[in-house]
Motif scaffolding. Structure first.
Motif: not given
Ligand code: DGY
Length: 318
Positions: A52, A75-77, A100, A237, A284, A287, A296
């Protein structure tokens, strides 16, 4: 031959070792944002891994060397990845869903308990060395048992939070783009609009992706629908919240507390949060467990090997 991959940031050492064992991986201490630096850093690479803080924006996609055939985000985001620009360059993108979920759901519970039980004030008091001893009037929080948890965004992470909150005796209500089938909702009450969810929540967890629809979701108008005794938790977020509005509500007692792991403008967060004793904040770390960091890493490695050999891994962004 191992695939040449550039990871635009540093990972925990065991994760870097795994990348090096399975890929020809280089790690950057600083990600370049100029054309010359980018060209030098990505020379000969077949894939780039971002995360991110590294914006995979239109500029980046325009300046990627032709050798790059795939992008991964650790990241998942996906809000930092311009997926339209990736499509224009014909580059597949992989991310790290599922692996995560547990870590982030655990962090949501840490935030929820800490907000409801006034952990910031407790930590400040005991660390001040001024604590006078047990006192039935001191730092009275709220329990979770019998309360209603509202969840905005009932994807994998939202459902992971629901499962944990049920074990604390909470009833679950949620708002989501789509109603979940009974096999997934486990009896949670669906609200087709957040406007009916907000008034019934004793705590609200924001667990939705950041999209144009969710940006600025928690604003003054919606906060006004909530109980003044309610807590807000954000593991989504920072931009899902209008900071001015949340800070005013917390300062004026129009909300009980907040537990925040993510912030607009990270790492330069709104300084007014530091002065609010009813805010419990984390940097933050949703995860950040070693198990999840490794998983990951494996998801990124497996995904890149698969897309670059022409198959469709489950973590390919549709
Ligand atoms: C995600 O995996 O999106 C976490 O927030 C790390 O940015």
């Amino acid at each position: 031959m191992r695939l040449p991959v550039v990871v635009g940031f540093r990972l925990p050492e065991p994760v870097e070792r795994e990348f090096q064992a399975r890929l020809d991986a280089r790690f950057l201490d600083v990600f370049p944002r100029d054309e010359g630096g980018l060209k030098a850093a990505l020379d000969g690479a077949a894939a780039l891994v971002v995360t991110p803080p590294i914006k995979a924006d239109a500029w980046l996609f325009e300046h990627l060397p032709d050798s790059i055939k795939a992008i991964a985000t650790y990241s998942v985001g996906l809000d930092h990845v311009d997926l339209a620009a990736a499509r224009r360059r014909g580059l597949p993108v992989v991310h790290t869903p599922d692996v995560l979920t547990d870590a982030v759901a655990e962090t949501a519970m840490l935030l929820l308990l800490s907000a409801m039980r006034r952990a910031t004030e407790s930590i400040v008091l005991i660390r001040s060395r001024q604590w006078q001893g047990w006192n039935p009037r001191q730092i009275i929080g709220q329990g979770l048992d019998g309360k209603t948890l509202g969840i905005l965004g009932m994807g994998r992470i939202g459902r992971g939070i629901a499962a944990r909150a049920r074990a604390f005796g909470m009833a679950i209500a949620y708002s989501n783009r789509h109603r979940l089938p009974p096999t997934l909702d486990n009896g949670a009450t669906f609200h087709d609009t957040p406007e009916t969810l907000l008034p019934i929540c004793d705590a609200l967890v924001l667990a939705c992706p950041l999209t144009p629809e969710t940006r600025g979701f928690l604003n003054a108008r919606r906060i006004a629908l909530m109980k003044p005794s309610a807590a807000v938790v954000n593991i989504a977020r920072g931009d899902v919240i209008v900071d001015d509005d949340l800070i005013a509500a917390l300062a004026e007692g129009r909300l009980f507390a907040a537990g925040l792991d993510v912030f607009a403008g990270e790492p330069r967060i709104d300084a007014r949060y530091f002065d609010l004793p009813n805010v419990f904040m984390l940097p933050h770390i949703g995860s950040s467990t070693i198990e999840t960091r490794l998983a990951m890493g494996r998801a990124v490695i497996d995904g890149l090997i698969a897309v670059l050999s022409g198959s469709r891994p489950p973590n390919l962004v549709a």
